[in-house]
Design an enzyme around this catalytic site. Structure first.
Site, PDB file in Angstrom:
ATOM      1  N   ARG A  10       0.900  -1.283   0.021  1.00 33.09           N
ATOM      2  CA  ARG A  10      -0.010   0.070  -0.018  1.00 33.09           C
ATOM      3  C   ARG A  10       0.998   1.100   0.056  1.00 33.09           C
ATOM      4  NH1 ARG A  10      -2.512  -2.984  -2.072  1.00 33.09           N
ATOM      5  NH2 ARG A  10      -4.642  -3.937  -1.320  1.00 33.09           N
ATOM      6  N   LYS A  13       2.839   2.054  -5.123  1.00 33.24           N
ATOM      7  CA  LYS A  13       3.738   1.148  -6.303  1.00 33.24           C
ATOM      8  C   LYS A  13       2.743   1.190  -7.559  1.00 33.24           C
ATOM      9  CE  LYS A  13       4.157  -2.641  -4.257  1.00 33.24           C
ATOM     10  NZ  LYS A  13       3.337  -2.387  -3.197  1.00 33.24           N
ATOM     11  N   THR A  32      -1.075 -11.079 -12.174  1.00 35.47           N
ATOM     12  CA  THR A  32      -0.672 -12.551 -11.514  1.00 35.47           C
ATOM     13  C   THR A  32      -1.274 -13.050 -10.552  1.00 35.47           C
ATOM     14  OG1 THR A  32       0.855 -11.175 -10.172  1.00 35.47           O
ATOM     15  CG2 THR A  32       1.863 -11.876 -12.466  1.00 35.47           C
ATOM     16  N   HIS A  47      -8.015  -3.169  -8.587  1.00 34.77           N
ATOM     17  CA  HIS A  47      -7.028  -3.054  -9.580  1.00 34.77           C
ATOM     18  C   HIS A  47      -7.672  -2.841 -11.076  1.00 34.77           C
ATOM     19  CE1 HIS A  47      -2.956  -3.021  -8.074  1.00 34.77           C
ATOM     20  NE2 HIS A  47      -3.532  -4.132  -6.912  1.00 34.77           N
TER      21      HIS A  47
END
Length: 178
Positions: A10, A13, A32, A47
């Site tokens: 968190r 990145k 992934t 995401h």
């Protein structure tokens, strides 16, 4: 150009990595994660919502060089999840992972990533790799956790040596370290 983005959980990145391609539409997002429970399903959805709809998504942990198509920009998020997936695929339900098995796991992870980097360089494309910096905290109590931390640390070192640029993200602030 190969860029490695690292930092704690968190830390920002992924947001930073995605911002590097903010004006691009020819992007492939290499995901992934495996959805194994409700929490991971929610994380994956978050995401997915954070990135542009025009980006193509490739999901997988093996043969990731097969993600390469006509697009010039690639973002792999994240190496830490890729490493843990490969580690548990190889070690299965083993309670103790000896050094030889650790090297086998590490080399398999690095081989997948080196094959991707090789293809990206061959085509003169761009690749951003996102990974966690896992060695900045206490030493884990459990053997498997220590093994994972050690493998991930070595994988990160090997990737940093391949990268043209490396960024450390802390509190949402990226700092170029290579």
């Amino acid at each position: 150009m190969i860029v490695l983005v690292t930092g704690g959980a968190r830390s920002g990145k992924s947001s930073f990595a995605e911002s590097l391609y903010k004006d691009k539409t020819d992007v492939v997002y290499i995901a992934t994660s495996k959805i194994t429970d409700t929490e991971m399903g929610e994380r994956v959805k978050l995401h997915q919502k954070s990135r542009p709809k025009k980006w193509r998504t490739y999901e997988g942990n093996y043969g990731i060089k097969d993600s390469i198509g006509e697009e010039e920009n690639y973002l792999l998020d994240c190496i830490t999840v890729l490493t843990s997936n490969i580690m548990f695929d190889i070690s299965k339900d083993t309670d103790y992972i000896d050094y030889n098995l650790q090297k086998k796991i590490e080399n398999k992870v690095v081989l997948e990533l080196e094959n991707l980097v090789k293809e990206i360089r061959l085509k003169n494309y761009n690749l951003i790799l996102v990974t966690n910096e896992v060695g900045d905290s206490i030493v884990p109590e459990h053997h498997i956790s220590r093994v994972f931390r050690d493998i991930q640390g070595r994988v990160n070192q090997r990737l940093a040596s391949l990268a043209d640029e490396v960024y450390l993200v802390c509190c949402g602030i990226p700092v170029k370290i290579k």
